[in-house]
Design a protein around this motif. Structure first.
Motif, PDB file in Angstrom:
ATOM      1  N   ILE A  99      41.389  39.816  67.791  1.00  0.00           N
ATOM      2  CA  ILE A  99      41.451  41.001  68.660  1.00  0.00           C
ATOM      3  C   ILE A  99      40.104  41.694  68.565  1.00  0.00           C
ATOM      4  O   ILE A  99      39.616  41.939  67.448  1.00  0.00           O
ATOM      5  CB  ILE A  99      42.535  42.002  68.199  1.00  0.00           C
ATOM      6  N   LYS A 100      39.505  41.997  69.699  1.00  0.00           N
ATOM      7  CA  LYS A 100      38.210  42.695  69.654  1.00  0.00           C
ATOM      8  C   LYS A 100      38.381  44.046  68.964  1.00  0.00           C
ATOM      9  O   LYS A 100      39.272  44.811  69.305  1.00  0.00           O
ATOM     10  CB  LYS A 100      37.643  42.890  71.064  1.00  0.00           C
ATOM     11  N   GLY A 101      37.519  44.309  67.977  1.00  0.00           N
ATOM     12  CA  GLY A 101      37.575  45.590  67.271  1.00  0.00           C
ATOM     13  C   GLY A 101      38.540  45.603  66.099  1.00  0.00           C
ATOM     14  O   GLY A 101      38.804  46.664  65.532  1.00  0.00           O
ATOM     15  N   GLU A 102      39.060  44.445  65.723  1.00  0.00           N
ATOM     16  CA  GLU A 102      40.000  44.397  64.590  1.00  0.00           C
ATOM     17  C   GLU A 102      39.310  44.901  63.318  1.00  0.00           C
ATOM     18  O   GLU A 102      38.095  44.748  63.158  1.00  0.00           O
ATOM     19  CB  GLU A 102      40.523  42.961  64.390  1.00  0.00           C
ATOM     20  N   ASP A 103      40.119  45.520  62.436  1.00  0.00           N
ATOM     21  CA  ASP A 103      39.496  46.010  61.204  1.00  0.00           C
ATOM     22  C   ASP A 103      39.359  44.849  60.217  1.00  0.00           C
ATOM     23  O   ASP A 103      39.848  43.740  60.456  1.00  0.00           O
ATOM     24  CB  ASP A 103      40.282  47.196  60.619  1.00  0.00           C
ATOM     25  N   ASN A 104      38.699  45.139  59.100  1.00  0.00           N
ATOM     26  CA  ASN A 104      38.387  44.096  58.131  1.00  0.00           C
ATOM     27  C   ASN A 104      39.641  43.379  57.604  1.00  0.00           C
ATOM     28  O   ASN A 104      39.660  42.156  57.444  1.00  0.00           O
ATOM     29  CB  ASN A 104      37.624  44.732  56.960  1.00  0.00           C
ATOM     30  N   LYS A 105      40.692  44.191  57.399  1.00  0.00           N
ATOM     31  CA  LYS A 105      41.935  43.635  56.856  1.00  0.00           C
ATOM     32  C   LYS A 105      42.530  42.640  57.862  1.00  0.00           C
ATOM     33  O   LYS A 105      42.951  41.536  57.502  1.00  0.00           O
ATOM     34  CB  LYS A 105      42.900  44.809  56.592  1.00  0.00           C
ATOM     35  N   THR A 106      42.548  43.044  59.119  1.00  0.00           N
ATOM     36  CA  THR A 106      43.118  42.171  60.156  1.00  0.00           C
ATOM     37  C   THR A 106      42.239  40.926  60.322  1.00  0.00           C
ATOM     38  O   THR A 106      42.750  39.818  60.506  1.00  0.00           O
ATOM     39  CB  THR A 106      43.211  42.935  61.498  1.00  0.00           C
ATOM     40  N   TYR A 107      40.923  41.149  60.253  1.00  0.00           N
ATOM     41  CA  TYR A 107      39.981  40.020  60.373  1.00  0.00           C
ATOM     42  C   TYR A 107      40.334  38.931  59.336  1.00  0.00           C
ATOM     43  O   TYR A 107      40.477  37.753  59.674  1.00  0.00           O
ATOM     44  CB  TYR A 107      38.555  40.550  60.170  1.00  0.00           C
ATOM     45  N   TYR A 108      40.530  39.344  58.083  1.00  0.00           N
ATOM     46  CA  TYR A 108      40.853  38.360  57.034  1.00  0.00           C
ATOM     47  C   TYR A 108      42.289  37.854  57.154  1.00  0.00           C
ATOM     48  O   TYR A 108      42.572  36.695  56.829  1.00  0.00           O
ATOM     49  CB  TYR A 108      40.535  38.919  55.642  1.00  0.00           C
TER      50      TYR A 108
END
Ligand code: ADE
Length: 430
Positions: A99-108
């Motif tokens: 998702i564009k703009g996902e936070d670091n937690k979501t990224y991982y």
């Protein structure tokens, strides 16, 4: 299966844009056609951590055409094109976690979702997927090998191999000539300027643009900025590259001097804090600062925050920092890759060659290494294949160059037998 995409309705736009990019990816189209027939990835699961763009979509579709089960997540929290992610899920049935703009937690979380597929092949851009896979708790038994797209990732993986912790072989796609000569130079050159212009709409002609780093990417940006009429200043730590920049017609100086005269700053070094507190202190009011290197570490934004009394978003991807002195500095895209955050990344015709390298390198790994689990284990332990970073085989690189040239209808000369003989002989020619 739960898909982490914002809005599946976006998929129509995404599908059209994926097709538009495909028109400019003739080499990948040829590979896809062959893969459809030969199915080199039958029963193979591929985990990919790449910028989720229209070009990446075409790579994923190509891998799927080859029989692979494909799982994709983003290689940067800001580079995802949501319409593309939506279309990959809805129109192509490719599991996509981004998702564009996902936070670091979501990224991982998304990286972990992709790794949960228990892949045999990894495709990485920046080595976050591989480093997460090596962070413990993962079964690496089924992994055959991986590919790495970018300079930063190759450096990280070589450091892992050097420390003896890399657990499977990786092909450095970045180092193929048909990759970095074109993608890093012409791709980054154009898309970085595109990102700056889309974010700010400033005129480049007559401005002083400071390009930090004169690797392939920096060369591309400096060349294109000059073409737009900017006065280009290059900063470097490598004397050889500095001489090259001078002979290419640019001014070289340390960042501490460049900070005082630059209107726009772009970092492309792969290193940390290239623009730091002491540089911000010297900058002119209104200086625009951005990064086109892989990670958001090149600009020391936390240091800028400390010397600022307020910040506000003045337009999309443009954050205004007001220093205690009242001076204003503008940071683009929070110091993340400007070309992918506020523009669309490199154009399809260069990604065509980069992703031809990805797909053919993955095929090479399967063909060379997947004969049997014992063969892999045997070859890894003291055999010919070690857990290290390998170059793209030269035959693949040359084949891609030929295919690209053919696809644009260009013909070149061939050596005559007499010329071949002359080149092979060490005696003074007659
Ligand atoms: N890296 C730079 N540009 C890109 C693009 N268009 N797609 C995927 N990765 C990229």
């Amino acid at each position: 299966m739960k898909y982490d995409v914002k809005n599946l309705k976006l998929s129509n736009i995404g599908k059209n844009r994926i097709e538009w990019a495909e028109r400019d990816m003739p080499v990948l189209r040829i590979i896809k056609k062959r893969f459809l027939k030969e199915k080199p990835f039958k029963n193979v699961t591929v985990a990919a951590c790449l910028h989720v763009t229209t070009e990446t979509a075409n790579l994923m579709i190509t891998m799927r055409a080859g029989g692979a089960k494909v799982f994709l997540c983003a290689s940067n929290p800001l580079s995802t094109q949501d319409d593309v992610a939506a279309s990959l899920v809805k129109d192509f049935g490719i599991s996509t976690f981004a998702i564009k703009g996902e936070d670091n937690k979501t990224y991982y979380k998304h990286i972990k979702s992709v790794l949960a597929a228990d892949p045999q092949i990894t495709m990485d851009d920046g080595a976050d997927l591989v480093s997460t896979l090596h962070s413990g708790g993962y079964n690496l038994k089924n992994i055959i090998g991986g590919t790495e797209e970018t300079t930063t990732g190759v450096i990280r993986l070589k450091a892992m191999a050097q420390d003896g912790v890399l657990k499977y072989p990786i092909i450095a796609v970045n180092d193929a000539l048909t990759k970095h000569f074109f993608d890093n130079r012409y791709g980054t050159g154009q898309s970085t300027i595109d990102g700056i212009v889309r974010a700010t709409n400033v005129l480049l002609a007559g401005r002083s643009i400071v390009v930090a780093g004169y690797g392939w990417c920096g060369r591309g940006v400096a060349m294109r900025a000059k073409g737009m009429g900017a006065n280009v200043i290059v900063t470097e730590v490598d004397p050889l590259k500095a001489i090259e920049a001078i002979m290419d017609g640019f001014t070289i100086m340390p960042m501490s001097d460049a900070a005082k005269i630059g209107d726009i700053f772009v970092t492309l070094t792969g290193d940390i804090h290239v623009i730091d507190k002491q540089h911000f202190m010297k900058m002119k009011d209104g200086a625009i600062v951005c990064n086109s290197g892989h990670f958001n570490v090149e600009i020391n934004i936390p240091a800028l925050k400390k010397i600022s009394r307020k910040t506000r978003e003045v337009r999309a991807f443009v954050e205004e920092y007001t220093l205690k002195s009242g001076k204003k500095i503008y940071i683009l895209a929070d110091g993340r890759l400007i070309n992918l955050a506020s523009a669309e990344g490199h154009p399809a015709s260069v990604m065509d060659m980069s992703f031809a390298n990805q797909s053919l390198s993955a095929e090479y790994l399967i063909k060379e290494l997947s004969q049997s689990a014992t063969a892999i284990a045997g070859s890894r332990q003291g055999g010919k294949i070690r857990n290290r970073v390998y170059p793209v085989p030269q035959e693949i690189d040359e084949k891609i160059a030929k295919m690209k040239l053919d696809s644009i209808g260009m013909k070149i000369d061939k050596l005559t037998p007499e010329q071949k003989k002359y080149l092979a002989s060490w005696q003074e020619g007659t």
